[in-house]
Design a protein around this motif. Structure first.
Motif, mmCIF file in Angstrom:
data_model
loop_
_atom_site.group_PDB
_atom_site.id
_atom_site.type_symbol
_atom_site.label_atom_id
_atom_site.label_comp_id
_atom_site.label_asym_id
_atom_site.label_seq_id
_atom_site.Cartn_x
_atom_site.Cartn_y
_atom_site.Cartn_z
ATOM 1 N N ALA A 28 0.832 -1.204 0.000
ATOM 2 C CA ALA A 28 0.000 0.000 0.000
ATOM 3 C C ALA A 28 0.866 1.254 0.000
ATOM 4 O O ALA A 28 0.549 2.246 -0.668
ATOM 5 C CB ALA A 28 -0.936 -0.004 1.208
ATOM 6 N N LYS A 70 -5.242 3.727 4.921
ATOM 7 C CA LYS A 70 -5.086 3.080 3.629
ATOM 8 C C LYS A 70 -5.820 1.743 3.703
ATOM 9 O O LYS A 70 -6.254 1.326 4.776
ATOM 10 C CB LYS A 70 -3.610 2.872 3.301
ATOM 11 C CG LYS A 70 -2.832 4.174 3.176
ATOM 12 C CD LYS A 70 -1.385 3.918 2.810
ATOM 13 C CE LYS A 70 -0.625 5.230 2.664
ATOM 14 N NZ LYS A 70 0.798 5.020 2.310
ATOM 15 N N TYR A 114 -5.790 -2.296 3.303
ATOM 16 C CA TYR A 114 -4.920 -3.451 3.293
ATOM 17 C C TYR A 114 -5.775 -4.701 3.079
ATOM 18 O O TYR A 114 -6.685 -4.967 3.872
ATOM 19 C CB TYR A 114 -4.148 -3.543 4.613
ATOM 20 C CG TYR A 114 -3.527 -2.228 5.015
ATOM 21 C CD1 TYR A 114 -2.629 -1.582 4.172
ATOM 22 C CD2 TYR A 114 -3.867 -1.603 6.215
ATOM 23 C CE1 TYR A 114 -2.063 -0.369 4.518
ATOM 24 C CE2 TYR A 114 -3.316 -0.388 6.572
ATOM 25 C CZ TYR A 114 -2.408 0.232 5.722
ATOM 26 O OH TYR A 114 -1.866 1.441 6.072
#
Length: 222
Positions: free
Chosen positions: A66, A101, A103
């Motif tokens: 990421a 973010k 994952y």
């Protein structure tokens, strides 16, 4: 011992320390598992500790990817294979999760005919063996048992499934059985997948034996 000898010994210790640190793997859990994480040589998982170690490796791999991606999405494609039945301690948090973010887990997870039992709703927002799925996820030869009880009005426990909490792409299931009973009033709840994302998921020789009770009739669960 003279100063020269002391200095040499200190330098030797410092060099040794750096050598040891350099030998520590990026995923410390890796050293506890047999295999290399590929489809041909998956990591072998025989205990709950092994499963947790593998989950940690998936997270570290997804985070690294990421951080390298432009869209902030990282998909781990590490593969694993069970070598025994596993009973989870209450509070399991699935592989892959959402944060600043995203994952995700998109590897091949082979249950090898074994059972993971005592699956519970251990994480707010996303619950299941896999929390956030990524492209390529295949789960096969696996039975999951347990009970997920979502407190009434608890809207944060939003995506809950025995195998996958939230799907971000099509998932392939082969020879899988869900025996997780799931109860809740809010969010997306399903035996195999809590939130399907309306992707074309594939099921081969699979069955749901779990009792799913939810007031959500969106049709985006399986």
């Amino acid at each position: 011992m003279n100063k020269s000898m002391i200095c040499k010994r200190i330098i030797s210790l410092i060099v040794t320390l750096f050598m040891v640190l350099g030998m520590i793997p990026a995923y410390a859990a890796e050293s506890t598992l047999s295999g290399n994480g590929t489809s041909n040589e998956p990591y072998l998982i025989g205990t709950e500790a092994d499963l947790i170690a593998f989950k940690d490796m998936v997270h570290e791999d997804a985070i690294a990817k990421a951080n390298e991606s432009e869209n902030g999405i990282g998909v781990s494609t590490l593969c694993a294979k069970l070598t025994a039945d596993i009973t989870l301690t209450p509070g399991w948090t699935g592989m892959g999760y959402r944060g600043s973010k995203q994952y995700r887990y998109g590897g091949v997870f082979d249950g090898n005919g074994y059972t993971i039992s005592n699956m519970t709703a251990g994480r707010v927002e996303i619950c299941g063996l896999v929390g956030e799925s990524g492209t390529g996820l295949t789960i096969k030869n696996l039975t999951i048992e347990g009970t997920m009880e979502i407190p009434e009005g608890e809207e944060t426990l939003y995506y809950s499934g025995g195998f996958v909490g939230r799907a971000n792409d099509a998932v392939t299931f082969i020879n899988c059985n869900n025996m997780v009973d799931i109860t809740g009033t809010g969010g997306y709840l399903g035996g195999f997948i809590g939130y399907t994302g309306n992707f074309a998921h594939s099921f081969e020789n699979c069955a749901n034996y779990g009792d799913i009770k939810t007031t959500n009739t969106s049709g985006e669960n399986i």
